[in-house]
Design a protein around this motif. Sequence first.
Motif, PDB file in Angstrom:
ATOM      1  N   LEU A   8       0.818  -1.173  -0.124  1.00  0.00           N
ATOM      2  CA  LEU A   8      -0.081  -0.071  -0.028  1.00  0.00           C
ATOM      3  C   LEU A   8       0.833   1.234  -0.020  1.00  0.00           C
ATOM      4  O   LEU A   8       1.968   1.063   0.807  1.00  0.00           O
ATOM      5  CB  LEU A   8      -0.838   0.084   1.172  1.00  0.00           C
ATOM      6  CG  LEU A   8      -1.833  -1.162   1.427  1.00  0.00           C
ATOM      7  CD1 LEU A   8      -2.426  -1.038   2.728  1.00  0.00           C
ATOM      8  CD2 LEU A   8      -2.941  -1.185   0.198  1.00  0.00           C
ATOM      9  N   PRO A   9       0.369   2.388  -0.594  1.00  0.00           N
ATOM     10  CA  PRO A   9       0.981   3.673  -0.542  1.00  0.00           C
ATOM     11  C   PRO A   9       1.353   4.164   0.733  1.00  0.00           C
ATOM     12  O   PRO A   9       0.528   4.251   1.452  1.00  0.00           O
ATOM     13  CB  PRO A   9       0.458   4.567  -1.466  1.00  0.00           C
ATOM     14  CG  PRO A   9      -0.720   3.920  -2.370  1.00  0.00           C
ATOM     15  CD  PRO A   9      -0.993   2.382  -1.405  1.00  0.00           C
ATOM     16  N   MET A  10       2.494   4.222   1.340  1.00  0.00           N
ATOM     17  CA  MET A  10       2.839   4.747   2.522  1.00  0.00           C
ATOM     18  C   MET A  10       2.160   6.121   2.888  1.00  0.00           C
ATOM     19  O   MET A  10       1.935   6.403   3.837  1.00  0.00           O
ATOM     20  CB  MET A  10       4.319   4.717   2.810  1.00  0.00           C
ATOM     21  CG  MET A  10       4.970   5.338   4.130  1.00  0.00           C
ATOM     22  SD  MET A  10       6.699   5.717   4.438  1.00  0.00           S
ATOM     23  CE  MET A  10       7.380   3.941   4.507  1.00  0.00           C
ATOM     24  N   HIS A  11       2.279   6.836   1.721  1.00  0.00           N
ATOM     25  CA  HIS A  11       1.783   8.112   2.010  1.00  0.00           C
ATOM     26  C   HIS A  11       0.286   8.204   2.558  1.00  0.00           C
ATOM     27  O   HIS A  11      -0.079   8.889   3.338  1.00  0.00           O
ATOM     28  CB  HIS A  11       1.879   9.139   0.638  1.00  0.00           C
ATOM     29  CG  HIS A  11       1.569  10.397   0.719  1.00  0.00           C
ATOM     30  ND1 HIS A  11       2.228  11.435   1.653  1.00  0.00           N
ATOM     31  CD2 HIS A  11       0.501  11.017   0.527  1.00  0.00           C
ATOM     32  CE1 HIS A  11       1.671  12.695   1.475  1.00  0.00           C
ATOM     33  NE2 HIS A  11       0.375  12.599   0.777  1.00  0.00           N
ATOM     34  N   ALA A  12      -0.442   7.591   1.857  1.00  0.00           N
ATOM     35  CA  ALA A  12      -1.942   7.405   2.346  1.00  0.00           C
ATOM     36  C   ALA A  12      -2.168   6.794   3.672  1.00  0.00           C
ATOM     37  O   ALA A  12      -2.961   7.520   4.509  1.00  0.00           O
ATOM     38  CB  ALA A  12      -2.826   6.692   1.412  1.00  0.00           C
ATOM     39  N   LEU A  13      -1.336   5.917   4.092  1.00  0.00           N
ATOM     40  CA  LEU A  13      -1.320   5.362   5.390  1.00  0.00           C
ATOM     41  C   LEU A  13      -0.786   6.436   6.579  1.00  0.00           C
ATOM     42  O   LEU A  13      -1.570   6.636   7.597  1.00  0.00           O
ATOM     43  CB  LEU A  13      -0.810   3.916   5.460  1.00  0.00           C
ATOM     44  CG  LEU A  13      -1.073   2.956   4.676  1.00  0.00           C
ATOM     45  CD1 LEU A  13      -0.148   1.750   4.682  1.00  0.00           C
ATOM     46  CD2 LEU A  13      -2.437   2.424   5.133  1.00  0.00           C
ATOM     47  N   VAL A  14       0.287   7.031   6.339  1.00  0.00           N
ATOM     48  CA  VAL A  14       0.824   8.136   7.134  1.00  0.00           C
ATOM     49  C   VAL A  14      -0.058   9.147   7.199  1.00  0.00           C
ATOM     50  O   VAL A  14      -0.369   9.582   8.365  1.00  0.00           O
ATOM     51  CB  VAL A  14       2.206   8.578   6.672  1.00  0.00           C
ATOM     52  CG1 VAL A  14       2.812   9.597   7.441  1.00  0.00           C
ATOM     53  CG2 VAL A  14       3.164   7.455   6.707  1.00  0.00           C
ATOM     54  N   VAL A  15      -0.610   9.859   6.380  1.00  0.00           N
ATOM     55  CA  VAL A  15      -1.555  11.010   6.437  1.00  0.00           C
ATOM     56  C   VAL A  15      -2.832  10.595   6.863  1.00  0.00           C
ATOM     57  O   VAL A  15      -3.438  11.369   7.901  1.00  0.00           O
ATOM     58  CB  VAL A  15      -1.839  11.673   4.988  1.00  0.00           C
ATOM     59  CG1 VAL A  15      -0.408  12.121   4.489  1.00  0.00           C
ATOM     60  CG2 VAL A  15      -2.492  10.932   3.986  1.00  0.00           C
ATOM     61  N   HIS A  16      -3.349   9.354   6.690  1.00  0.00           N
ATOM     62  CA  HIS A  16      -4.593   9.146   7.378  1.00  0.00           C
ATOM     63  C   HIS A  16      -4.126   8.902   9.008  1.00  0.00           C
ATOM     64  O   HIS A  16      -5.169   9.325   9.706  1.00  0.00           O
ATOM     65  CB  HIS A  16      -5.093   7.838   7.097  1.00  0.00           C
ATOM     66  CG  HIS A  16      -5.970   8.221   5.554  1.00  0.00           C
ATOM     67  ND1 HIS A  16      -5.350   8.080   4.346  1.00  0.00           N
ATOM     68  CD2 HIS A  16      -7.243   8.642   5.279  1.00  0.00           C
ATOM     69  CE1 HIS A  16      -6.288   8.426   3.372  1.00  0.00           C
ATOM     70  NE2 HIS A  16      -7.306   9.025   4.063  1.00  0.00           N
ATOM     71  N   GLY A  17      -3.123   8.630   9.242  1.00  0.00           N
ATOM     72  CA  GLY A  17      -2.836   8.546  10.840  1.00  0.00           C
ATOM     73  C   GLY A  17      -2.558   9.937  11.278  1.00  0.00           C
ATOM     74  O   GLY A  17      -2.977  10.252  12.472  1.00  0.00           O
ATOM     75  N   LEU A  18      -2.109  11.033  10.393  1.00  0.00           N
ATOM     76  CA  LEU A  18      -2.010  12.302  10.901  1.00  0.00           C
ATOM     77  C   LEU A  18      -3.549  12.866  11.246  1.00  0.00           C
ATOM     78  O   LEU A  18      -3.799  13.554  12.039  1.00  0.00           O
ATOM     79  CB  LEU A  18      -1.190  13.179   9.884  1.00  0.00           C
ATOM     80  CG  LEU A  18       0.299  13.085  10.332  1.00  0.00           C
ATOM     81  CD1 LEU A  18       0.927  13.740   9.055  1.00  0.00           C
ATOM     82  CD2 LEU A  18       0.796  13.801  11.321  1.00  0.00           C
ATOM     83  N   VAL A  19      -4.188  12.455  10.214  1.00  0.00           N
ATOM     84  CA  VAL A  19      -5.613  13.260  10.108  1.00  0.00           C
ATOM     85  C   VAL A  19      -6.517  12.828  11.549  1.00  0.00           C
ATOM     86  O   VAL A  19      -7.226  13.492  12.079  1.00  0.00           O
ATOM     87  CB  VAL A  19      -6.565  12.716   9.087  1.00  0.00           C
ATOM     88  CG1 VAL A  19      -8.127  13.080   9.258  1.00  0.00           C
ATOM     89  CG2 VAL A  19      -5.751  13.604   7.585  1.00  0.00           C
ATOM     90  N   VAL A  20      -6.228  11.428  11.837  1.00  0.00           N
ATOM     91  CA  VAL A  20      -6.949  10.944  13.190  1.00  0.00           C
ATOM     92  C   VAL A  20      -6.100  11.667  14.344  1.00  0.00           C
ATOM     93  O   VAL A  20      -6.638  12.049  15.426  1.00  0.00           O
ATOM     94  CB  VAL A  20      -6.574   9.416  13.396  1.00  0.00           C
ATOM     95  CG1 VAL A  20      -7.214   9.012  14.761  1.00  0.00           C
ATOM     96  CG2 VAL A  20      -7.710   8.759  12.185  1.00  0.00           C
ATOM     97  N   LEU A  21      -4.757  11.773  14.575  1.00  0.00           N
ATOM     98  CA  LEU A  21      -3.941  11.624  15.426  1.00  0.00           C
ATOM     99  C   LEU A  21      -3.846  13.222  15.938  1.00  0.00           C
ATOM    100  O   LEU A  21      -3.880  13.843  17.258  1.00  0.00           O
ATOM    101  CB  LEU A  21      -2.483  11.461  15.302  1.00  0.00           C
ATOM    102  CG  LEU A  21      -1.538  11.828  16.360  1.00  0.00           C
ATOM    103  CD1 LEU A  21      -1.600  11.249  17.837  1.00  0.00           C
ATOM    104  CD2 LEU A  21      -0.018  11.544  15.977  1.00  0.00           C
ATOM    105  N   VAL A  22      -3.834  14.073  14.755  1.00  0.00           N
ATOM    106  CA  VAL A  22      -3.522  15.496  15.170  1.00  0.00           C
ATOM    107  C   VAL A  22      -4.812  16.303  15.803  1.00  0.00           C
ATOM    108  O   VAL A  22      -4.539  17.005  16.687  1.00  0.00           O
ATOM    109  CB  VAL A  22      -3.135  16.428  13.928  1.00  0.00           C
ATOM    110  CG1 VAL A  22      -3.282  17.848  13.973  1.00  0.00           C
ATOM    111  CG2 VAL A  22      -1.852  16.086  13.500  1.00  0.00           C
ATOM    112  N   PRO A  23      -6.072  15.976  15.436  1.00  0.00           N
ATOM    113  CA  PRO A  23      -7.157  16.766  16.148  1.00  0.00           C
ATOM    114  C   PRO A  23      -6.946  16.193  17.625  1.00  0.00           C
ATOM    115  O   PRO A  23      -7.340  16.915  18.736  1.00  0.00           O
ATOM    116  CB  PRO A  23      -8.394  16.328  15.485  1.00  0.00           C
ATOM    117  CG  PRO A  23      -7.830  16.098  14.252  1.00  0.00           C
ATOM    118  CD  PRO A  23      -6.562  15.434  14.442  1.00  0.00           C
TER     119      PRO A  23
END
Length: 160
Positions: A8-23
Amino acid sequence: MFDFILGLPMHALVVHGLVVLVPLLAVLAALFALVPRWRGPLRWATATGAVLAAGLAWVGAESGEALLVRISQVRAASTDFELVQAHVDAGYRVRLAATVFMAIVLAAAWLLGPRSREDVTTRPLEVILAVLVVLASLSLVVTIVLAGHAGSAAVWSDLG
């Protein structure tokens, strides 16, 4: 190195982690800064989360660069590179905002200690750091939202 995780593209996995973590982290950091009696229990979770968010932001930018190279090779004819560039620029802002957020949260974790209910004195440094933590939290959330919007526009713009 920053291309795929288990196919799987690492970028999609990482940015979805950020979208959940940051708020979640922004709320945690604001509580740490604004509620002095909670500083003890929240100190290390907030500091660790800030380091994790900054690390993910850097990995997200690097994996985005790898994904951009792959898109340029595989889908150059069908990609709107103006939209992609807007997302890349927003991603760099996320990386900067996450790094600043981490620095401010780490400074606050180091300098702000818990207070008892009886200690009601307000110290100028405490107020300044609390305001900076809240502003950095808001800034990071806004940059994540804008980068996500730019990324979704780049990916889904051709659907109508």
